[in-house]
Design a protein around this motif. Structure first.
Motif, short mmCIF file in Angstrom:
data_model
loop_
_atom_site.label_atom_id
_atom_site.label_comp_id
_atom_site.label_asym_id
_atom_site.label_seq_id
_atom_site.Cartn_x
_atom_site.Cartn_y
_atom_site.Cartn_z
N GLU D 56 -5.24 8.68 -5.15
CA GLU D 56 -3.98 8.43 -5.82
C GLU D 56 -3.05 7.69 -4.88
N THR D 57 -2.21 6.84 -5.43
CA THR D 57 -1.22 6.16 -4.60
C THR D 57 0.17 6.67 -4.98
N LEU D 58 0.83 7.31 -4.02
CA LEU D 58 2.15 7.85 -4.32
C LEU D 58 3.18 6.75 -4.10
N VAL D 59 4.05 6.61 -5.05
CA VAL D 59 5.10 5.58 -4.94
C VAL D 59 6.44 6.28 -5.03
N GLN D 489 -5.18 -1.81 -7.84
CA GLN D 489 -4.73 -0.44 -7.97
C GLN D 489 -3.36 -0.27 -7.32
N TYR D 490 -3.23 -0.83 -6.14
CA TYR D 490 -1.96 -0.73 -5.42
C TYR D 490 -0.86 -1.39 -6.23
N ARG D 491 -1.16 -2.56 -6.72
CA ARG D 491 -0.13 -3.30 -7.43
C ARG D 491 0.30 -2.56 -8.68
N SER D 492 -0.67 -2.05 -9.41
CA SER D 492 -0.27 -1.40 -10.65
C SER D 492 0.46 -0.09 -10.34
N ALA D 493 0.12 0.55 -9.24
CA ALA D 493 0.83 1.77 -8.89
C ALA D 493 2.28 1.46 -8.56
N VAL D 494 2.49 0.37 -7.87
CA VAL D 494 3.85 0.05 -7.44
C VAL D 494 4.67 -0.55 -8.58
N LEU D 495 4.06 -1.49 -9.25
CA LEU D 495 4.85 -2.25 -10.21
C LEU D 495 4.85 -1.62 -11.59
N GLY D 496 3.94 -0.69 -11.84
CA GLY D 496 3.87 -0.08 -13.15
C GLY D 496 3.60 -1.13 -14.20
N ASN D 497 4.35 -1.04 -15.28
CA ASN D 497 4.11 -2.00 -16.35
C ASN D 497 5.00 -3.21 -16.26
N VAL D 498 5.80 -3.22 -15.22
CA VAL D 498 6.73 -4.33 -15.09
C VAL D 498 5.97 -5.60 -14.80
#
Lengths: 143, 163, 89, 510, 117, 930
Positions: D56-59, D489-498
Motif C-alpha cells: 500500500e502507498t500511504l499518501v 501505482q504511485y501516481r494513482s495513489a498520489v493523484l487519485g482521480n484527478v
C-alpha cells in the motif's frame, strides 16, 4: 463629497498631478546631476540631502493627487514615506559628512574655513590592536 | 498615576496612532481603535530604549516651528536646485563652526536635522563634547550671518520649546 | 496630460538613477559611492511611485516605505563601518 | 492512524523544539529525551514499514489540499525503509553521542533532531520543491553539526562542504525552475504524468533540468568528479555526525532513485531512463577511484570515508543497471553500507579516544586498553565493508553482482571484486597497525564510555543481523524495487482521480 | 524584453559563478549571494514576465503566476540563512586557520605594493 | 534433517573457550574439544546410518532472490575431508594445550581455531556454491587471525596480511567464477551444477569460469605462482601451521577442484592448466624445500610441493589419478601434520627452528626423533609407508599420461624430479635436525615433551604406518565413496597396495630415491649453486608491490583531492554546464512559440544597472567594500525588477533581506582582510571567466527558452482557491502559509537552524581585529554619533508599527510575517548599531534563541491543531467575525502560523546579527564612553 465629482476638479487634479510629477522628477534629476558635476564631496552631498528628499516628496504628492483623481480617496500613507525621508535624510548626510571628514577628503580649493577634522594632526583613537594587514606588526587576538 | 504608567509618552502615542491611521489609509472605527491600542502598547514596549524624556514646554511654538521648517525646506531645495543647475557660477562653499547652546541630545538632533534640511547648509559633524557643530555651507560670503540666522530662526525656538 | 508628465518623469528619474550609477562607478572616494547608493535608494522610491501611478495600483506603497527605511539603515551601516569598522560594537 | 506518514517529520521537530527552548549543553535530561525520542522514531518507522509492507502507498495531504496543488507526503516501501534506516542509524549515533561527544558544543541534540527531520522529510515528500526545502534543512543542520566542537580540520573541510553545497542549492533551484517552467507542476507524480505527454519542443528543457538535477543529487551522493570534498569533510566530522552523514549521501542516492524512476521512468517516452548511462558510468568510475583511494588512506577515518565512497559507487552502479532485480540488491546493499559505515565512524572515534594524540592515524602508537574489544568490532566493520563473508557486505555484494547481466558484469564484477580486495588490503593494514603495532608498556587510554560502546554495537550489529534476516529483508527490498518500477501505482495513489490537466492556462506572458 | 531579461540573468549568474571560483572566502560568499540573486530572478521568471498582474485576487484580470513567486520567497529566505552561515564560517575559518583563503593555506599578508592601489 | 547441526555445533564451539578458560587451561582445552568431537561423532553417525542414499542433503531458503540457500550435503568427499578436519583438529586442540605458553591467550586461540574449523566444515559440507564461497572466505579471515596470533611480531602481522590478501583475492576470483557458473546454469545449487557438465563446458564463458575458479583454488592451495604466502604464514604458532597449512586450509583449494571436478573437468583447458601448474609447483616447492634452512620453511615448501603433486593428479583427471590424489590428501595430512607438530616440539624445546643450529637431537629426544623419522620417510615416499603408495600411484599416472601428446614425457620427468627432490629434503630434514653433530649448542637444552603433547604425533605416525602396511583396510570405503562423488557416480576399479609388482613406476621410485640420496649429499654444492641467484623473497616483492601500489594511490588521491575548493567548484560548474548544454542541444529552436513583449526603456535601464552591478561585483572583488556596494545595487534592482513584474511580496522580501545581508557582510568584513590580494594567474582567470560565461550562457538560454514557451501550470488552482479555500486575497501569501505551508515551516526551521549554527560557530572564536581601516587610518573615536542615537530610538516605535501593519495585512495585501519580522529585526539592529551591544543588551533582557524556537513551535502547533478536528497537519481555517464599531474582522489560523514565522525571523536574525556584534564588545577599549 459631492464637489469632488465636478469636472473642473478632475482637470485641476490632473494638472496638479502633472505639475508635481514634473517638478518632483526635475528636482530629483537636478540633485543627481549635481552629484555628478559638483567639484568636491562636500558639495555633492548637498543634493541628496535635501533636493532628492523634496523631489521624491513632490512625486509622492503627485501620486496622492493622482489617486484622489482616480479613486477619490486620499492616500495619506504616502505622506509617511515623506516623513520618513525627512527624518532620515539629514542623518544620512550627517553620517556621510562625518565619514568624509574622518577620511580627510579634501574640500574644494574655494572652500573657506578649515575644520580641525581636515587638519593633519591625529584625531583618531589610539591603536589598541595593530592592523593585521600591516606588515611587520605583530597580531593580537581578542580572546 | 495609572495614566502616567500606561501612557508614558502621550505625544509619541498620539503620533503612533496617527501614523497607524495613515498606514491603514482609511479612517474607520476599527483602524482608530487599533491605532489607539498600538499607540499605548508600543511606547510601553519601547520605553526602555528611550533616554531622558524630552518635555515639550510650548507645543504651539513647536507647531509654528515645524511649519517654518517645512517652508524652509521647500525654499532650500529650490535654492539648491538652482545653485546646482548653474554650472557657470561656482558656488563659494565654506566650513563653519557653529557654537551650540542647546544641551539635550534630542534638541541638538532636531537642530542638526533642520540645518541639514534647510538652505544650503549641512551639519557635518557634531563635536564629541557636544559644544559645537561643524556646518558645511554650499554658497556663502558671510559666515556670521549664517550663524546668526540659524540661531535666531531655529536654535532659539528649540531652546524655548524643549529646554 | 498625466501620461506625458509620467513619461517625462520616468525619463528624468531614470536619468537620475543612471547618474547615480555613474557616481557609484567612478567614485572617486568611498563616501561618494555611498552617497550615490543612498541616492539611488531614494530615487528608486520615486521610480516605484511613478510605476504605481502608471499601473494605478496601490500595492507598492509599502515598498516605497520599506526602501526609505531600509535604504537609510544600509547607509548607516556602511558609514558606521567606515567610521568604526565594527558596525555593532 | 491517518497521520502516520508525517510522524517521522514532526516527531524530531517537536523534540528539537523541546530541546532547544534554552541554550544549554547536554545534560542527562536532554540525553534521555533525545535517546527516547530516537527510539520512538525507530518504533514509528517500524510501524510505517509494517503499514506499507503489503504494497500500500500511504499518501498524506498536508493542509488537506489535493495532490498536485498541495504538498503531499508519500510513504511507500522505499520511503518507509529509508526512514527506518535513518532512525536506526540515528539511534546508534545519538547513543554514542551521549557518551560525551554532545558536550563539545551547544545544542547538539536539538540540531541532531532537526537534521533527522530534514532527512525524513526528504525521504517522505512527494513534491520536488519540498524536497529542496528539506534538503536545505538537513544541510544546514549538518553544517552546524559538522562544526560541533570546532577545530581547524573541521572548519577547513566544513568550508568546502558548505560552499559546494550552497552552489549545489543554487543549481537545484535552477533545475527546479527549468522543470517547473517546462512542465508546470512540482508534484513528482504529476510531473511524471505530464512528462509522458510533453510536447516535443520542451524535451530539451526538461532534459537540461533533469540532468542538472542529477548533478545536484550527484553532488550530495558524491559521484566521481564531485566527491573530492567528501573524504575530508566526513573524516573530520564529530563521530556521531559522521555516522549520521552516512545517510546523507544516501539521501542523494534516494533522490536520484526516486526522481529518475518516477518522473523519468518508462512512461516518459523520449526522456525515459535518461540518467541511466550517466549513473552507470559515473558509478563505475566512482567505484574505481574509490578503490584506489581506499588504499591511500593514512587515517582510519579517511579510510572509512573511502569505504563509503566505494559503497556509493556500488549503489550508483546498482541504479544504473537495467532491470528491477539489481535495485532490490542495491537497496539491500544500501541498508548494509549505511549502518556499517555509520558504525565504523563511531568506532573510529572510540579508537581515537584510546590512542590519544595519534588519533586515528594509521601509525604505531602506545598500547591501549580495550584493544581486543575494539579490534573485534573493527574486524566486524571492516570485514563487512570489504564485502567478505560471513557478514552483510558479502551477501549484499554477491546479490548485486548476481543481478548484473553479462555485459554489465564485465565492468561491474572486476571493479566490485577489486574494490573488495583493496578493502581487504587496506583494512588489514590499518587494523594490524592500529591494534597490533604498539610499544611495550602498560596499556594507556581512557575508560571506555558505555554510551559510545553501545551506540557502536547497535550499528555494527547490523552486519550479522542483516545476514541472518536476509530472507525477509531481501524480500522486502525486492518488493520495494518492484513497487518503484510500477510508477502507475504511485501516481494513482498520489493523484487519485484527478487528471493532471488544469483548465486553461493561467499565465499570461504578453 | 524576454531576451534582455534572460541575458541579464545569465550575466548575473556568470558573475556569481566567477566569484565563487575565487580563492578567498569573502568573494566566494559574495559570489554565492550574487548567484542566489540571479537564481531567484531565474526562478521567478519561470512563470512568465507579467506586467500589471500582482497576484492579489480581485485587483486585475490576469494574474502573474503566483507559484514561482512563493518558491522564490522561500528560496530568498533559505538563501539568506545560508549566506549568513557561510559568511560566519568564513570568519571562523579566518580565526582558526589564520587566513581567509578558501583552502586555509595562504597567508593574509598583502603585497605591500598593493596597499597603495 | 540434522545436517546443519554439524557446522552449527562447531560454530557454537567458538564461544566455548572464552567461557571455559576460567576453569583453567586443561579444562579449556577439553571443553573446546567437546564440540568438534560431537560433530565428528555426528558425521560418522550420519554417514554410517544413511541408507543407500548417495548424498545426504538439507536445504532451507535464505535469500531466494540471490539463489542463496542454507544447503548442506554429506557425501563421500565431504566425509573424507570432515574426518581430516575434525580428526586432526581434535589432535591439534590437544597439542595446543601444551604448545601455548602461559602468556598466550588460550581462549582466543581456541576460539579462532574453532572458527576456522567451522568454516572448513562449512566449505566441505555446503551444497550451495555461494554458501561455500562464504565459508571459503571465512577460512581466509580466520586464518588471518590465527597467523597473526602473535600480533606483536612484525612477521606475524605481515605474513597474516599476505595470506589474507592472496587467499582473499583468490576467493573474490572464485566468487566471480561462481557468479558465471550461476549465469550459465541458473542456479548455485551444487547438486544441479554438478550435473550440468555439458552445459558449462559448452558455454562460451567456460574458459573464464575455469580460470576464475582455479584462481581461487590455486591461491588457497598455494600453487605456483601464488604459493608465496604459505612460507610466510609460518610465522603462526605451530599448531596453526600443522592444522591449516598441512591438513585443512591448503586442502580447501584441492577440495574445490574435486568438488567441481564433475562439472568443470574433462577438457583440455582444465587438464593443461591444472596439470602443468601442479607439476611446476611440485618441482618448485621441492627445490626450495631442499634449500631452506628453517624447519617450518622446509615443511612449508614441502607442503607446496605436495599440493602441486595432488593438483597435477587432479589435472590428469582419470579415475586412477583421482584416487591417487584423494589418497595422497589423506597421507599428506597425516605425515605433514605430524611433522609440523614435531617441528613445533623441536622449536619449543630447543628455542630454534634453524636446521643450521640444530643437530644431534636424537640423543636427547629419542621418541620425537623416531616419530619424526617415520613421518619423514613417509613424506619422502619411501616404502613401506603410506607416502610411498600414493607417490607410486602418482608415478604410474604420470607415466601413463597422454594428455600432452608428443610432449607427454614432460609429465613423468617433472614428477620424477619432484620425487627426487622430496627425498632429498626429507633426508636433509631428518639428518640435520636429529643426527648431524650440532654446530652450536641450542638456546635451550631440549628434552622430551610431555606425553600428551607427543600423543597426536604418535597417533598420526601410527596411522601412517597402518595405512602404509594395510592400505586396503580402513580407507577403502571412504575413498570409494569420495571418488564416486568426484567421478559423478561412476565407480572405477581400484586397488591400493604396497606391492604392485615390478613396473615402471616402481623403477622410477627406486631411481628417485637413489638420486635423492645423492642430491642430499651434494646439498652444500647445491646451496652454493643457488647463491649465485639473487635471493628473491616473495615477501619483499609482495610488500614492495603493495607499498608501491599504496604510494601510487596516495599520489593519485593527493593530486585529485588537493584540498582546493577552487578545483572542486570548477568541476561542479563544468559538469553543470555540460548537463545544461546536453539538454539545450536537444532543443530544436531556442525561441519558442510565444511572442516577445516589447522592451521598455525602464526595463532596459534596470537591466543595464543589474549587468553593471553584477559584472562590477565580480570585477572589483578585490576591493571588497566596493564590491559589496555593487552587490547592494544588484539587490536593490532585483527587488525593483520583482516589483516591475508584478511581485510586490518578493520585492519587499528581497529588499529587506538584501539590507540584512549587507549589514551581515559588513560585520563580517571587519574581521576579514579588506582587500583580496592578487593571486590568480592569468590562465586561471581566463579559465574561470570561460566557465562562468559558459554557465551564464546556458542559464540565459534556458531562461529565454522557457520564457518564450507558454506554460500550462497548476497555478490557476491557487488563484481560484485563494479566497474561498485559503481566506486570503494575496495568493502568494496564501500559498506560503496555506497551500504550501509545509515548505514555509521548513524554511523557518532553516532560519532557526542558521541562528543556532552561527551561535555555535561564534563560540570561542578568536579573531583579528584591525585597529585601522584599510588605508591605515585610525578609527574615529565617535562610537555612537548622537544624532544617530536619537533618530534610531525615534524610528524604533515607527518601525514596530510598520512591521505590525505589514504583518497584519499580509494575507490580503503584500506583506506577511516574514517581511514584518525582518523589519522588526532591522529596527532593533539599528538600535544595536547606534547604541552598541551592551546598551541594547541591557534593555533587551530576553534571549533570541527561545524566540526563534518559539516561532517554529507556534507554527508547528498551529499546524497540529488541525489534528483536533481530524484534518491533516497544517489544514487552515478562517472565519469572519463582526465586531461592533470595528466591523468585519477576518481571523485565519494562517495568521497564527504567520505569527510563528514572524517570531522565528526576528529571533533568528537577531541571533545571527547580535551575536556577531557581541564578538568584540567586551574587548574594545572604551575611552570616550566609559
Amino acid at each position: 463629497m459631492a464637489w469632488l465629482d465636478k469636472a473642473w476638479v478632475d482637470t485641476a487634479l490632473e494638472t496638479l498631478t502633472a505639475f508635481f510629477l514634473i517638478a518632483g522628477a526635475l528636482i530629483t534629476f537636478i540633485s543627481s546631476f549635481g552629484m555628478v558635476h559638483l567639484r568636491d564631496f562636500y558639495l555633492r552631498m548637498h543634493g541628496p540631502a535635501k533636493a532628492t528628499t523634496l523631489g521624491v516628496g513632490l512625486i509622492l504628492v503627485a501620486c496622492m493627487f493622482y489617486f484622489l483623481l482616480i479613486e477619490r480617496t486620499f492616500h495619506i500613507q504616502l505622506l509617511l514615506v515623506t516623513i520618513f525621508l525627512l527624518i532620515t535624510a539629514p542623518i544620512s548626510a550627517h553620517l556621510l559628512a562625518k565619514v568624509a571628514l574622518h577620511q580627510k577628503l579634501p574640500s574644494d580649493i574655494s572652500t573657506t574655513g578649515a575644520p580641525s577634522e581636515l587638519r593633519e594632526e591625529d584625531v583618531g583613537q589610539e591603536p589598541d590592536t595593530p592592523h593585521p594587514e600591516d606588515p611587520g606588526s605583530g597580531q593580537r587576538h581578542s580572546p | 498615576m495609572l495614566i502616567k504608567r500606561c501612557l508614558p509618552r502621550p505625544i509619541l502615542s498620539s503620533i503612533l496612532t496617527m501614523v497607524w491611521i495613515m498606514l491603514s489609509d482609511i479612517i474607520t472605527y476599527g483602524s482608530v481603535i487599533m491605532g489607539i491600542i498600538l499607540g499605548i502598547a508600543i511606547p510601553l514596549m519601547t520605553q526602555r530604549f528611550w533616554d531622558a524624556q524630552p518635555v515639550v514646554k510650548k507645543p504651539l511654538l513647536l507647531l509654528r516651528f515645524t511649519l517654518r521648517v517645512m517652508l524652509d525646506i521647500l525654499v532650500a531645495n529650490l535654492e539648491v536646485a538652482w545653485l546646482i543647475s548653474r554650472p557657470w557660477r561656482r558656488p563659494r562653499p565654506a566650513f563653519i563652526e557653529y557654537p551650540l547652546t542647546l544641551k539635550r541630545d534630542f534638541s541638538i538632533t532636531l537642530l542638526a536635522s533642520t540645518i541639514s534640511l534647510t538652505p544650503g547648509t549641512i551639519s557635518a559633524n557634531l563635536r564629541l563634547d557636544g559644544r559645537s557643530l561643524l556646518i558645511h555651507v554650499l554658497d556663502t560670503d558671510d559666515e556670521q550671518a549664517i550663524i546668526d540666522e540659524i540661531y535666531n530662526r531655529y536654535e532659539r525656538p528649540l531652546m524655548e520649546i524643549y529646554e | 496630460m498625466i501620461g506625458i508628465a509620467l513619461w517625462i518623469s520616468f525619463f528624468l528619474v531614470a536619468m537620475a538613477i543612471i547618474l547615480n550609477a555613474y557616481r557609484l562607478l567612478v567614485g572617486p572616494s568611498l563616501p561618494d559611492r555611498i552617497i550615490a547608493l543612498d541616492t539611488m535608494y531614494v530615487n528608486s522610491i520615486a521610480l516605484i511611485i511613478l510605476y504605481t501611478i502608471w499601473l494605478s495600483t496601490r500595492v507598492y506603497f509599502e515598498g516605497a516605505l520599506l526602501i526609505a527605511m531600509l535604504g537609510f539603515i544600509s547607509t548607516v551601516a556602511v558609514c558606521k563601518y567606515l567610521l568604526r569598522g565594527d558596525i555593532i560594537e | 492512524m491517518q497521520h502516520l506518514p508525517i510522524f517521522p517529520v514532526l516527531l524530531p521537530l517537536l523534540v528539537a523544539i523541546i530541546l532547544l527552548r534554552k541554550r544549554e549543553g547536554a545534560d542527562p535530561v536532554r540525553r534521555t529525551i533525545s535517546i527516547t525520542a530516537t527510539a520512538l522514531l525507530v518504533a514509528i518507522a517500524f510501524w510505517l514499514v509494517s503499514q506499507v509492507a503489503d504494497g500500500e502507498t500511504l499518501v498524506y495531504r498536508l493542509g488537506n489540499w489535493q495532490a498536485p496543488y498541495g504538498i503531499v507526503l508519500v510513504a511507500d516501501r522505499l520511503s518507509a525503509m529509508m526512514v527506518l534506516l535513518t532512525a536506526l542509524l540515528a539511534l546508534g549515533s545519538v547513543i554514542h553521542a551521549s557518551g560525551g561527544e554532545d558536550n563539545q558544543g551547544s545544542n547538539f541534540h536539538g540540531l541532531f533532531h532537526l537534521q533527522l527531520m530534514g532527512i525524513n522529510g526528504a525521504f517522505l515528500t512527494g513534491d520536488l520543491f519540498n524536497l529542496f526545502v528539506f534538503f536545505e534543512v538537513l544541510l544546514l543542520a549538518s553544517y552546524a553539526l559538522l562544526m560541533h566542537g570546532g577545530g581547524k580540520a573541521r572548519v577547513q573541510s566544513g568550508l568546502h562542504y558548505v560552499v559546494l553545497n550552497l552552489a549545489g542549492s543554487s543549481l537545484f533551484l535552477i533545475a527546479l525552475g527549468v522543470l517547473y517552467g517546462s512542465i508546470g507542476t512540482l508534484n513528482m507524480a504529476d510531473m511524471a504524468e505530464r512528462v509522458s505527454q510533453l510536447p516535443a519542443d520542451r524535451q530539451g528543457l526538461v532534459r537540461a533540468g533533469a540532468l542538472l538535477l542529477l548533478v545536484v543529487f550527484g553532488l550530495k551522493a558524491a559521484i566521481l568528479p564531485l566527491y573530492f570534498w567528501l573524504p575530508r569533510a566526513y573524516s573530520s566530522a564529530p563521530a556521531p555526525i559522521a555516522a549520521l552523514f552516512a545517510i546523507m549521501t544516501k539521501v542523494g542516492i534516494y533522490a536520484i532513485f526516486r526522481v529518475f524512476t518516477l518522473i523519468f521512468g518508462e512512461q516518459a517516452g523520449g526522456l525515459a531512463h535518461l540518467a541511466q548511462p550517466w549513473l552507470w558510468w559515473g558509478g563505475l568510475a566512482t567505484l574505481g577511484m574509490a578503490t584506489l583511494a581506499v588504499l591511500s588512506a593514512r587515517d582510519l577515518r579517511m579510510q572509512i570515508s573511502y569505504f563509503m565512497l566505494i559503497s556509493i559507487g556500488t549503489l550508483l552502479c546498482g541504479l544504473g543497471m537495467e532491470g528491477t532485480a539489481s535495485r532490490g540488491a542495491m537497496l539491500f546493499y544500501m541498508l548494509h553500507t549505511t549502518l556499517i559505515n555509520g558504525g565504523l565512524f563511531l568506532l573510529a572515534d572510540m579508537i581515537a579516544d584510546q590512542r590519544g594524540k595519534v588519533g586515528t592515524r594509521i601509525v604505531r602508537s602506545k598500547k591501549f586498553k580495550y584493544a581486543t574489544l575494539l579490534s573485534a568490532l573493527y574486524m566486524i566493520g571492516a570485514v563487512s565493508s570489504a564485502g567478505l563473508p560471513p557478514l552483510s557486505g558479502a551477501l549484499a555484494k554477491a546479490w548485486l553482482m548476481s543481478t548484473a547481466t553479462l555485459s554489465e558484469g564485465l565492468w561491474l564484477w572486476p571493479l566490485l571484486l577489486l574494490s573488495g580486495l583493496a578493502g581487504v588490503v587496506a583494512a588489514s593494514r590499518a587494523g594490524s597497525t592500529i591494534f597490533w603495532r604498539h610499544g611495550n608498556g602498560d596499556p594507556a587510554g581512557e575508560r571506555l564510555s558505555r554510551g559510545k560502546l553501545v551506540g557502536t554495537v547497535v550499528l555494527l550489529s547490523a552486519a550479522p543481523l542483516l545476514v541472518i534476516l536476509a530472507g525477509p529483508i531481501g524480500g522486502y527490498t525486492q518488493a520495494t524495487a518492484e513497487q518503484i518500477t510500477d510508477t502507475v501505482q504511485y501516481r494513482s495513489a498520489v493523484l487519485g482521480n484527478v487528471t493532471s490537466d488544469t483548465s486553461g492556462a493561467s499565465v499570461d506572458a504578453d | 524584453m524576454e531576451a534582455l531579461y534572460a541575458i541579464t540573468t545569465g550575466i548575473l549568474t556568470a558573475s556569481g559563478i566567477y566569484l565563487t571560483l575565487r580563492g578567498r572566502t569573502f568573494p566566494v560568499v559574495v559570489g554565492l549571494t550574487l548567484l542566489s540573486y540571479a537564481v531567484n530572478l531565474f526562478l521567478f521568471s519561470m512563470g512568465g514576465l507579467t506586467t500589471h498582474g500582482a497576484a492579489l485576487v480581485g485587483t486585475t484580470e490576469h494574474y502573474a503566476d503566483p507559484l514561482p513567486q512563493a518558491l522564490v520567497l522561500t528560496a530568498i529566505v533559505i538563501g539568506f540563512a545560508m549566506t549568513a552561515f557561510a559568511i560566519i564560517l568564513a570568519m571562523r575559518s579566518r580565526g582558526d586557520l589564520g587566513s581567509d583563503s578558501v583552502d586555509g593555506n595562504r597567508t593574509d599578508r598583502e603585497d605591500p605594493r598593493e596597499n597603495k592601489a | 534433517m540434522t545436517l546443519p547441526w554439524i557446522p552449527l555445533l562447531t560454530f557454537l564451539g567458538v564461544f566455548v573457550p572464552a567461557l571455559a578458560i576460567r576453569g583453567g587451561r586443561t579444562v579449556c582445552a577439553l571443553a573446546t574439544a567437546v564440540a568438534p568431537a560431537i560433530a565428528l561423532g555426528l558425521v560418522l553417525f550420519f554417514y554410517l546410518g544413511h541408507d543407500g542414499e548417495e548424498v545426504m542433503r538439507t536445504s532451507f531458503q535464505w535469500l531466494p532472490s540471490l539463489g542463496l540457500e542454507v544447503a548442506f550435503r554429506l557425501d563421500g568427499l565431504s566425509l573424507l575431508f570432515l574426518l581430516l578436519i575434525l580428526g586432526i583438529g581434535l589432535l591439534i586442540i590437544l597439542y595446543t594445550r601444551y604448545y601455548l605458553s602461559e602468556k598466550d591467550s588460550m581462549s582466543r586461540f581456541y576460539a579462532f581455531l574453532i572458527l576456522f574449523m567451522t568454516s572448513m566444515v562449512g566449505i566441505v559440507m555446503s551444497d550451495n556454491l555461494l554458501l561455500m564461497w562464504g565459508f571459503w572466505e571465512l577460512t581466509s579471515i580466520s586464518s588471518f587471525l590465527l597467523i597473526s596470533f602473535w600480533s606483536h611480531e612484525t612477521t606475524a602481522r605481515k605474513g597474516a596480511r599476505m595470506a589474507m590478501t592472496v587467499t582473499g583475492a583468490g576467493g573474490l576470483a572464485l566468487l566471480a567464477g561462481i557468479m558465471l557458473i550461476g549465469k550459465v546454469t541458473g542456479t548455485y545449487d551444487i547438486g544441479t551444477v554438478l550435473e550440468s557438465h555439458d552445459l558449462i563446458t559448452a558455454s562460451p564463458l567456460y574458459p573464464a569460469i575455469v580460470v576464475l575458479v582455479l584462481l581461487g583454488a590455486f591461491t588457497k592451495s598455494a600453487q605456483f605462482p601464488f604459493h608465496f604466502w604459505l612460507p610466510h604464514a609460518m610465522a603462526a604458532p605451530t599448531p596453526v601451521s600443522a592444522y591449516l597449512h598441512s591438513a585443512t586450509m591448503v586442502k580447501a583449494g584441492i577440495f574445490l577442484m574435486l568438488r567441481l571436478h564433475p562439472a568443470l573437468s574433462g577438457t583440455e583447458l582444465w587438464t593443461v592448466i591444472v596439470t602443468l601448474t601442479g607439476l611446476v609447483t611440485l618441482v618448485y616447492g621441492a627445490w626450495f624445500a631442499f634449500l631452506k634452512t628453517d624447519l617450518k620453511g622446509i615443511l612449508a615448501f614441502s607442503t607446496i610441493s605436495h599440493l602441486g603433486l595432488i593438483t597435477s593428479l587432479l589435472g590428469l583427471g582419470n579415475s586412477q589419478a583421482l584416487i591417487a590424489a584423494l589418497f595422497h590428501i589423506i597421507n599428506h595430512a597425516l605425515f605433514k601434520a605430524s611433522l609440523f607438530m614435531a617441528a613445533g616440539i623441536v622449536d619449543h624445546e630447543t628455542g630454534s627452528r634453524d636446521v643450521r643450529k640444530l643437530g644431534g637431537l636424537y640423543r636427547l629426544m629419542p621418541i620425537t626423533t623416531a616419530l619424526t623419522c617415520i613421518a619423514t620417510i613417509s613424506m619422502a615416499g619411501v616404502p613401506p609407508l603410506n607416502g610411498f603408495i600414493s607417490k607410486e600411484m602418482f608415478f604410474t599416472e604420470a607415466l601413463a599420461s597422454q594428455q600432452f601428446g608428443g610432449l607427454s614425457w614432460i609429465v613423468p620427468l617433472l614428477a620424477g624430479l619432484g620425487g627426487l627432490l622430496s627425498v632429498a629434503y626429507s633426508l636433509r630434514l631428518a639428518y640435520a635436525t636429529f643426527f648431524r653433530r650440532p654446530r652450536q649448542e641450542p638456546p635451550k637444552t631440549p628434552h622430551e615433551p610431555p606425553w600428551p603433547m607427543r600423543f597426536p604425533i604418535e597417533l598420526l605416525v601410527v596411522l601412517c604406518i597402518i595405512v602404509g602396511l594395510v592400505p586396503t583396510l580402513p580407507q577403502t570405503p571412504i575413498l570409494e565413496d569420495a571418488v564416486r562423488v568426484t567421478m559423478s557416480g561412476e565407480m572405477p576399479e581400484f586397488h591400493l597396495a604396497l606391492w604392485h609388482g615390478i613396473n615402471p613406476a616402481l623403477l622410477l621410485s627406486m631411481a628417485v630415491i637413489a638420486a635423492g640420496i645423492v642430491l642430499h649429499l651434494l646439498h652444500r654444492h647445491m646451496m652454493r649453486f643457488n647463491r649465485q641467484f639473487r635471493p628473491q623473497d616473495a615477501r619483499y616483492i609482495f610488500e614492495a608491490f603493495v607499498q608501491r601500489l599504496v604510494g601510487l594511490c596516495q599520489r593519485l588521491t593527493d593530486r585529485l583531492e588537493n584540498g582546493s575548493l577552487q578545483r572542486y567548484m570548477f568541476l561542479l560548474m563544468a559538469v553543470s554546464v555540460l548537463a545544461m548544454a546536453l539538454g539545450l542541444a536537444d532543443l530544436d529552436t531556442l525561441t519558442g512559440n510565444l511572442g516577445q513583449q516589447p522592451l521598455d526603456p525602464i526595463v532596459a535601464m534596470g537591466a543595464a544597472l543589474l549587468i553593471m552591478g553584477g559584472v562590477l561585483t565580480a570585477a572589483l572583488h578585490r576591493y571588497r567594500l566596493i564590491s559589496l556596494l555593487m552587490l547592494s545595487v544588484v539587490g536593490l534592482v532585483v527587488s525593483l525588477t520583482f516589483a516591475r513584474f508584478s511581485a510586490p511580496d518578493l520585492a519587499l522580501t528581497q529588499l529587506s533581506v538584501e539590507v540584512v545581508t549587507m549589514i551581515l557582510l559588513m560585520l563580517a568584513l571587519f574581521f576579514l582582510p579588506q582587500k583580496t590580494p592578487k593571486e590568480s594567474g592569468g590562465a586561471r582567470v581566463v579559465r574561470d571567466v570561460l566557465i562562468a560565461t559558459g554557465f551564464g550562457g546556458a542559464v540565459a538560454s534556458l531562461n529565454f527558452a522557457v520564457l518564450t514557451r507558454d506554460l500550462d501550470s497548476i497555478s490557476e488552482f491557487f488563484i481560484r482557491q485563494s479566497v474561498p479555500g485559503g481566506g486570503g486575497h494575496n495568493v502568494v501569501n496564501v500559498i506560503l502559509v496555506d497551500f504550501r505551508g509545509f515548505d514555509t515551516l521548513g524554511e523557518i526551521t532553516v532560519l532557526a537552524i542558521a541562528g543556532l549554527a552561527i551561535f555555535k560557530l561564534l563560540n570561542r572564536l578568536r579573531l583579528f581585529m584591525p585597529a585601522t581601516d584599510m588605508e591605515g587610518r585610525l578609527w574615529s573615536d565617535d562610537r555612537h554619533p548622537t544624532l544617530l542615537m536619537v533618530v534610531s530610538q525615534t524610528l524604533l516605535p515607527l518601525a514596530l508599527l510598520v512591521s505590525f501593519f505589514i504583518f497584519l495585512r499580509g494575507h490580503n495585501q503584500p506583506g506577511g510575517g516574514f517581511i514584518a519580522g525582518l523589519i522588526t529585526a532591522v529596527a532593533l539592529i539599528l538600535l544595536y548599531m547606534s547604541r552598541g551591544v551592551e546598551w541594547a543588551q541591557q534593555r533587551l533582557d530576553f534571549q533570541f534563541q527561545p524566540i526563534a524556537i518559539a516561532g517554529v513551535a507556534l507554527s508547528t502547533f498551529t499546524g497540529l491543531c488541525s489534528w483536533l478536528f481530524g484534518y491533516p497537519f497544517l489544514t487552515s481555517t478562517f472565519d469572519h467575525f463582526h465586531l461592533p464599531l470595528i466591523g468585519d474582522i477576518e481571523l485565519a489560523s494562517a495568521l497564527i502560523f504567520d505569527g510563528g514565522i514572524y517570531l522565528a525571523v526576528v529571533g533568528a536574525t537577531l541571533m545571527i546579527l547580535a551575536n556577531l556584534g557581541k564578538l568584540t564588545t567586551a574587548h574594545r577599549p572604551n575611552k570616550d564612553n566609559p
